[in-house]
Design an enzyme around this catalytic site. Structure first.
Site, PDB file in Angstrom:
ATOM      1  N   ASP A   1       0.847  -1.206   0.000  1.00  0.00           N
ATOM      2  CA  ASP A   1       0.000   0.000   0.000  1.00  0.00           C
ATOM      3  C   ASP A   1       0.878   1.249   0.000  1.00  0.00           C
ATOM      4  O   ASP A   1       1.011   1.933   1.008  1.00  0.00           O
ATOM      5  CB  ASP A   1      -0.913  -0.024   1.239  1.00  0.00           C
ATOM      6  CG  ASP A   1      -1.861   1.170   1.271  1.00  0.00           C
ATOM      7  OD1 ASP A   1      -2.144   1.752   0.199  1.00  0.00           O
ATOM      8  OD2 ASP A   1      -2.318   1.530   2.373  1.00  0.00           O
TER       9      ASP A   1
ATOM     10  N   CYS B   1      -3.008   4.693  -4.630  1.00  0.00           N
ATOM     11  CA  CYS B   1      -3.873   5.820  -4.273  1.00  0.00           C
ATOM     12  C   CYS B   1      -3.527   7.034  -5.131  1.00  0.00           C
ATOM     13  O   CYS B   1      -3.860   8.163  -4.808  1.00  0.00           O
ATOM     14  CB  CYS B   1      -3.748   6.146  -2.785  1.00  0.00           C
ATOM     15  SG  CYS B   1      -2.087   6.582  -2.277  1.00  0.00           S
TER      16      CYS B   1
HETATM   17  N1  SAH Z   1      -1.334   0.826   4.727  1.00  0.00           N
HETATM   18  C1  SAH Z   1      -1.245   1.931   5.656  1.00  0.00           C
HETATM   19  C2  SAH Z   1      -1.088   3.251   4.950  1.00  0.00           C
HETATM   20  C3  SAH Z   1       0.155   3.363   4.077  1.00  0.00           C
HETATM   21  S1  SAH Z   1       0.541   5.001   3.624  1.00  0.00           S
HETATM   22  C4  SAH Z   1      -2.461   1.881   6.588  1.00  0.00           C
HETATM   23  O1  SAH Z   1      -3.387   1.088   6.359  1.00  0.00           O
HETATM   24  O2  SAH Z   1      -2.481   2.632   7.557  1.00  0.00           O
HETATM   25  C5  SAH Z   1       2.084   4.849   2.868  1.00  0.00           C
HETATM   26  C6  SAH Z   1       3.260   4.665   3.804  1.00  0.00           C
HETATM   27  O3  SAH Z   1       4.430   4.509   3.008  1.00  0.00           O
HETATM   28  C7  SAH Z   1       3.573   5.820   4.751  1.00  0.00           C
HETATM   29  O4  SAH Z   1       3.518   5.351   6.069  1.00  0.00           O
HETATM   30  C8  SAH Z   1       5.003   6.258   4.408  1.00  0.00           C
HETATM   31  O5  SAH Z   1       5.778   6.556   5.566  1.00  0.00           O
HETATM   32  C9  SAH Z   1       5.544   5.036   3.735  1.00  0.00           C
HETATM   33  N2  SAH Z   1       6.624   5.226   2.766  1.00  0.00           N
HETATM   34  C10 SAH Z   1       6.778   6.195   1.847  1.00  0.00           C
HETATM   35  N3  SAH Z   1       7.853   5.959   1.070  1.00  0.00           N
HETATM   36  C11 SAH Z   1       8.402   4.801   1.515  1.00  0.00           C
HETATM   37  C12 SAH Z   1       9.529   4.018   1.132  1.00  0.00           C
HETATM   38  N4  SAH Z   1      10.317   4.369   0.091  1.00  0.00           N
HETATM   39  N5  SAH Z   1       9.791   2.891   1.816  1.00  0.00           N
HETATM   40  C13 SAH Z   1       9.009   2.505   2.846  1.00  0.00           C
HETATM   41  N6  SAH Z   1       7.932   3.206   3.266  1.00  0.00           N
HETATM   42  C14 SAH Z   1       7.639   4.339   2.607  1.00  0.00           C
END
Ligand code: SAH
Length: 404
Positions: A308, A348
């Protein structure tokens, strides 16, 4: 013509170019600068304007936004309607009524207002137990701020409205960021219950308004599939899918996120739920693109994977780079997915359509040499409705896949 429509037409007005009234006729709420022939009067940011066809017919009432390419956002397609505090309160009341049945002893969080799709362009309000977190991203929302805060604060059980109007898109409307209590006082440790699972929510520093409510239904689906499975949750944020999987009887779960704050909150969330065994979850603070390669090279495998990611493509202009990123993470995930295993994968990104997303994932399956079925198509929860005239509202798309 009714007297109120006549009155509205004597105030500031935006006259459209010939043949540019189609999208308004289709109840799309955005008036782009390029469709405008003429602005009558001298409307300021957030002022109410009539939208008028080239031939002079009044079509709608909108909020004017001189700084934005989206020059006006429609409040109502009834040109005779008056937009005042009572109008705003009525719209918020209708939006809240849709969500009222979603609150019960196992759930005390939901999105109350979903912007354009609830007839309130640029207004988002998420309810976390007694707290409402408000995000205003339009000139019109900004102008009506007091009425919006008042209506939200008056909802039964609400003790605080906290404002998180710090989204990047506000700059496109020429609005500075604003955060802080708008009404009442935040409780010291805000928390919610979703499907009987407790999560801490940080309205002050959390991402978006603090929690990804749009994934609620999908967390429930993952929970229903989790029994006995070894789970990997990539981009886990505060552990939503992970806790759902553990509550559903997952054997163990590994979760990855690059945000230290998110991982800390996720660990605390496990501790909040006495029924969950902390020994079954492992939390990794890392860049997913790097760590998935490490895991694959180490020969890791999983039975249930959730991917996600953040919004790689806010607009279509970023679609190509986003496509590569989506393909990369899905390829790595599919390579580590056991035969018979399930992958719930999401986008998204407004700039990536459901059709394109499916093509990207199909390409990843080809490269992974995996036979993959779509078991179900996934979307945002029912508290994120999509107005039929506003397809942009359907930003979250997902696929539940099974590897043969
Ligand atoms: N699935 C989660 C929401 C995910 S939002 C839920 O249900 O609550 C996307 C997430 O990706 C964020 O927490 C952000 O910190 C993380 N993120 C962004 N870039 C990233 C990367 N390169 N590696 C790991 N995490 C990352």
């Amino acid at each position: 013509m009714s007297r109120s429509a006549d009155r509205a037409r004597r105030g500031p007005a935006v006259r459209l170019k010939p043949a540019r009234d189609r999208s308004v006729a289709h109840r799309h709420p955005w008036i782009f600068a390029g469709a405008i022939d003429d602005v009558v009067g001298d409307p300021q940011s957030g002022d109410t304007v009539s939208i008028v066809a080239a031939g002079g017919e009044a079509l709608a009432v909108a909020a004017y936004s001189p700084a934005s390419q989206i020059r006006a956002r429609v409040w109502t397609f009834d040109p005779g309607e008056t937009v005042d505090d009572a109008f705003i309160a009525d719209r918020i009341g209708r939006a809240a009524a849709l969500r009222a049945p979603m609150f019960d002893s196992k759930h005390d969080a939901a999105r109350l207002v979903h912007g354009e799709s609830d007839g309130l362009p640029g207004v988002v309000a998420d309810r976390y137990a007694n707290v409402v977190v408000l995000q205003l991203t339009s000139a019109g929302g900004e102008r009506r701020r007091e009425a919006i805060v008042g209506a939200l604060a008056a909802l039964p059980g609400v003790t605080a409205v906290y404002e998180r109007s710090d989204a990047e898109v506000r700059t496109l409307e020429g609005l500075p960021p604003r955060t802080g209590a708008a009404s009442g006082v935040l409780p010291p440790d805000p928390a919610i219950v979703e499907d009987g699972i407790a999560y801490g929510v940080d309205p002050i520093a959390g991402q978006k308004t603090g929690f990804y409510l749009d994934q609620r239904d999908n967390r429930r689906i993952v929970r229903s599939l989790a029994r006995g499975r070894r789970v990997l949750n990539v981009f886990c944020y505060t552990g939503g899918f992970t806790l759902a999987a553990l509550a559903g009887g997952a054997a163990r779960a590994m979760s990855i996120d690059s945000s230290a704050d998110a991982i800390a909150q996720a660990r605390a969330n496990v501790a909040r739920n006495a029924s969950l065994d902390p020994a079954t979850s492992e939390w990794i603070e890392a860049d997913a693109f790097v760590d998935l390669r490490r895991l694959r090279n180490a020969g890791a495998s999983f039975d249930l994977i959730v991917v996600d990611p953040p919004k790689f493509a806010p607009t279509a202009a970023h679609a190509e780079r986003a496509a590569r990123a989506y393909k990369d993470v899905n390829l790595l995930a599919l390579k580590m997915l056991e035969p018979g295993g399930m992958l719930a994968t999401f986008s998204c990104s407004g700039g990536v359509s459901a059709e394109l997303f499916q093509k990207i994932v199909a390409g990843a399956a080809v490269d992974a040499k995996a036979d993959v079925q779509i078991v179900r198509k996934l979307g945002a929860s029912a508290d994120h409705p999509v107005a039929l005239g506003f397809p942009e509202g359907e930003y979250l798309k997902g696929l539940l896949l099974r590897r043969a």
